[in-house]
Write a protein that holds these residues in place. Structure first.
Motif, PDB file in Angstrom:
ATOM      1  N   PHE A  24       0.823  -1.200   0.000  1.00 33.42           N
ATOM      2  CA  PHE A  24       0.000   0.000   0.000  1.00 33.42           C
ATOM      3  C   PHE A  24       0.863   1.258   0.000  1.00 33.42           C
ATOM      4  CE2 PHE A  24      -1.953   3.351   2.630  1.00 33.42           C
ATOM      5  CZ  PHE A  24      -2.952   3.745   1.756  1.00 33.42           C
ATOM      6  N   LEU A  25       1.841   1.316   0.885  1.00 31.71           N
ATOM      7  CA  LEU A  25       2.690   2.503   0.983  1.00 31.71           C
ATOM      8  C   LEU A  25       3.541   2.726  -0.265  1.00 31.71           C
ATOM      9  CD1 LEU A  25       3.751   2.226   4.705  1.00 31.71           C
ATOM     10  CD2 LEU A  25       2.230   3.945   3.683  1.00 31.71           C
ATOM     11  N   ALA A  26       3.862   1.661  -0.976  1.00 30.84           N
ATOM     12  CA  ALA A  26       4.654   1.778  -2.197  1.00 30.84           C
ATOM     13  C   ALA A  26       3.806   2.152  -3.408  1.00 30.84           C
ATOM     14  CB  ALA A  26       5.383   0.465  -2.476  1.00 30.84           C
ATOM     15  N   GLY A  27       2.482   2.102  -3.266  1.00 30.34           N
ATOM     16  CA  GLY A  27       1.591   2.359  -4.394  1.00 30.34           C
ATOM     17  C   GLY A  27       1.065   3.779  -4.442  1.00 30.34           C
ATOM     18  N   LYS A  28       0.333   4.076  -5.504  1.00 30.35           N
ATOM     19  CA  LYS A  28      -0.220   5.412  -5.735  1.00 30.35           C
ATOM     20  C   LYS A  28      -1.308   5.785  -4.735  1.00 30.35           C
ATOM     21  CE  LYS A  28       0.772   5.513 -10.653  1.00 30.35           C
ATOM     22  NZ  LYS A  28       0.213   5.628 -12.009  1.00 30.35           N
ATOM     23  N   ASP A  29      -2.004   4.801  -4.180  1.00 28.88           N
ATOM     24  CA  ASP A  29      -3.086   5.096  -3.233  1.00 28.88           C
ATOM     25  C   ASP A  29      -2.597   5.787  -1.963  1.00 28.88           C
ATOM     26  OD1 ASP A  29      -5.050   4.099  -4.887  1.00 28.88           O
ATOM     27  OD2 ASP A  29      -4.976   2.097  -3.999  1.00 28.88           O
ATOM     28  N   SER A  30      -1.314   5.698  -1.682  1.00 27.38           N
ATOM     29  CA  SER A  30      -0.779   6.321  -0.466  1.00 27.38           C
ATOM     30  C   SER A  30      -0.042   7.627  -0.750  1.00 27.38           C
ATOM     31  CB  SER A  30       0.168   5.347   0.236  1.00 27.38           C
ATOM     32  OG  SER A  30       1.329   5.142  -0.572  1.00 27.38           O
ATOM     33  N   ALA A  31      -0.233   8.178  -1.937  1.00 27.19           N
ATOM     34  CA  ALA A  31       0.518   9.376  -2.342  1.00 27.19           C
ATOM     35  C   ALA A  31       0.356  10.552  -1.380  1.00 27.19           C
ATOM     36  CB  ALA A  31       0.102   9.794  -3.751  1.00 27.19           C
ATOM     37  N   MET A  32      -0.776  10.679  -0.729  1.00 28.10           N
ATOM     38  CA  MET A  32      -1.020  11.812   0.159  1.00 28.10           C
ATOM     39  C   MET A  32      -0.767  11.485   1.633  1.00 28.10           C
ATOM     40  SD  MET A  32      -1.687  14.280  -1.825  1.00 28.10           S
ATOM     41  CE  MET A  32      -2.305  15.520  -0.714  1.00 28.10           C
ATOM     42  N   ILE A  33      -0.250  10.321   1.922  1.00 25.18           N
ATOM     43  CA  ILE A  33       0.039   9.958   3.307  1.00 25.18           C
ATOM     44  C   ILE A  33       1.468  10.381   3.632  1.00 25.18           C
ATOM     45  CG2 ILE A  33       0.330   8.052   4.944  1.00 25.18           C
ATOM     46  CD1 ILE A  33      -1.891   6.612   3.455  1.00 25.18           C
ATOM     47  N   ILE A  34       1.557  11.319   4.569  1.00 29.18           N
ATOM     48  CA  ILE A  34       2.866  11.846   4.973  1.00 29.18           C
ATOM     49  C   ILE A  34       2.873  11.981   6.491  1.00 29.18           C
ATOM     50  CG2 ILE A  34       4.417  13.829   4.871  1.00 29.18           C
ATOM     51  CD1 ILE A  34       3.294  14.381   2.075  1.00 29.18           C
ATOM     52  N   GLY A  35       3.897  11.469   7.134  1.00 29.45           N
ATOM     53  CA  GLY A  35       4.053  11.648   8.573  1.00 29.45           C
ATOM     54  C   GLY A  35       3.047  10.890   9.415  1.00 29.45           C
ATOM     55  N   SER A  36       2.609   9.743   8.966  1.00 26.87           N
ATOM     56  CA  SER A  36       1.660   8.936   9.729  1.00 26.87           C
ATOM     57  C   SER A  36       2.286   7.604  10.112  1.00 26.87           C
ATOM     58  CB  SER A  36       0.404   8.654   8.902  1.00 26.87           C
ATOM     59  OG  SER A  36      -0.279   9.838   8.625  1.00 26.87           O
ATOM     60  N   ASN A  37       1.795   7.036  11.176  1.00 30.15           N
ATOM     61  CA  ASN A  37       2.231   5.706  11.583  1.00 30.15           C
ATOM     62  C   ASN A  37       1.189   4.688  11.165  1.00 30.15           C
ATOM     63  OD1 ASN A  37       4.526   6.675  12.935  1.00 30.15           O
ATOM     64  ND2 ASN A  37       3.339   7.037  14.781  1.00 30.15           N
ATOM     65  N   ILE A  38       1.635   3.629  10.538  1.00 29.50           N
ATOM     66  CA  ILE A  38       0.765   2.498  10.243  1.00 29.50           C
ATOM     67  C   ILE A  38       1.305   1.343  11.075  1.00 29.50           C
ATOM     68  CG2 ILE A  38      -0.049   0.894   8.492  1.00 29.50           C
ATOM     69  CD1 ILE A  38       0.127   3.149   6.465  1.00 29.50           C
ATOM     70  N   THR A  39       0.610   1.035  12.120  1.00 28.91           N
ATOM     71  CA  THR A  39       1.066   0.031  13.063  1.00 28.91           C
ATOM     72  C   THR A  39       0.521  -1.333  12.677  1.00 28.91           C
ATOM     73  OG1 THR A  39       1.053   1.720  14.771  1.00 28.91           O
ATOM     74  CG2 THR A  39       1.168  -0.571  15.501  1.00 28.91           C
ATOM     75  N   VAL A  40       1.419  -2.273  12.465  1.00 30.46           N
ATOM     76  CA  VAL A  40       1.049  -3.650  12.127  1.00 30.46           C
ATOM     77  C   VAL A  40       1.526  -4.523  13.288  1.00 30.46           C
ATOM     78  CG1 VAL A  40       1.292  -5.508  10.435  1.00 30.46           C
ATOM     79  CG2 VAL A  40       1.342  -3.128   9.663  1.00 30.46           C
ATOM     80  N   ASP A  41       0.685  -4.635  14.311  1.00 31.62           N
ATOM     81  CA  ASP A  41       1.104  -5.382  15.501  1.00 31.62           C
ATOM     82  C   ASP A  41      -0.021  -6.220  16.101  1.00 31.62           C
ATOM     83  OD1 ASP A  41      -0.519  -3.545  16.749  1.00 31.62           O
ATOM     84  OD2 ASP A  41       1.033  -2.735  18.063  1.00 31.62           O
ATOM     85  N   GLY A  42      -1.092  -6.413  15.359  1.00 31.05           N
ATOM     86  CA  GLY A  42      -2.185  -7.254  15.850  1.00 31.05           C
ATOM     87  C   GLY A  42      -2.905  -6.699  17.059  1.00 31.05           C
ATOM     88  N   GLY A  43      -2.824  -5.401  17.278  1.00 30.82           N
ATOM     89  CA  GLY A  43      -3.516  -4.774  18.403  1.00 30.82           C
ATOM     90  C   GLY A  43      -2.702  -4.657  19.673  1.00 30.82           C
TER      91      GLY A  43
END
Length: 56
Positions: A24-43
């Protein structure tokens, strides 16, 4: 009790769990995401928030 059993999803993340976020982050859909955390830790972060209220 195993540590992973205490997590909301009852398991630790594997490398495969990170693939979706990376793609997702490598694709065009994330072009406007800057300075955010995407946490992948199962909660785990949500369950084990370090702040605890004073129970005095």
């Amino acid at each position: 009790m195993d540590f992973a059993d205490q997590l909301p999803m009852s398991r630790l993340p594997t490398p495969e769990d990170y693939v979706g976020a990376v793609v997702f982050l490598a694709g065009k859909d994330s072009a406007m995401i800057i300075g955010s955390n995407i946490t992948v830790d199962g909660g785990a972060t949500a369950k084990y928030w370090p702040w605890q209220p004073d129970r005095g």
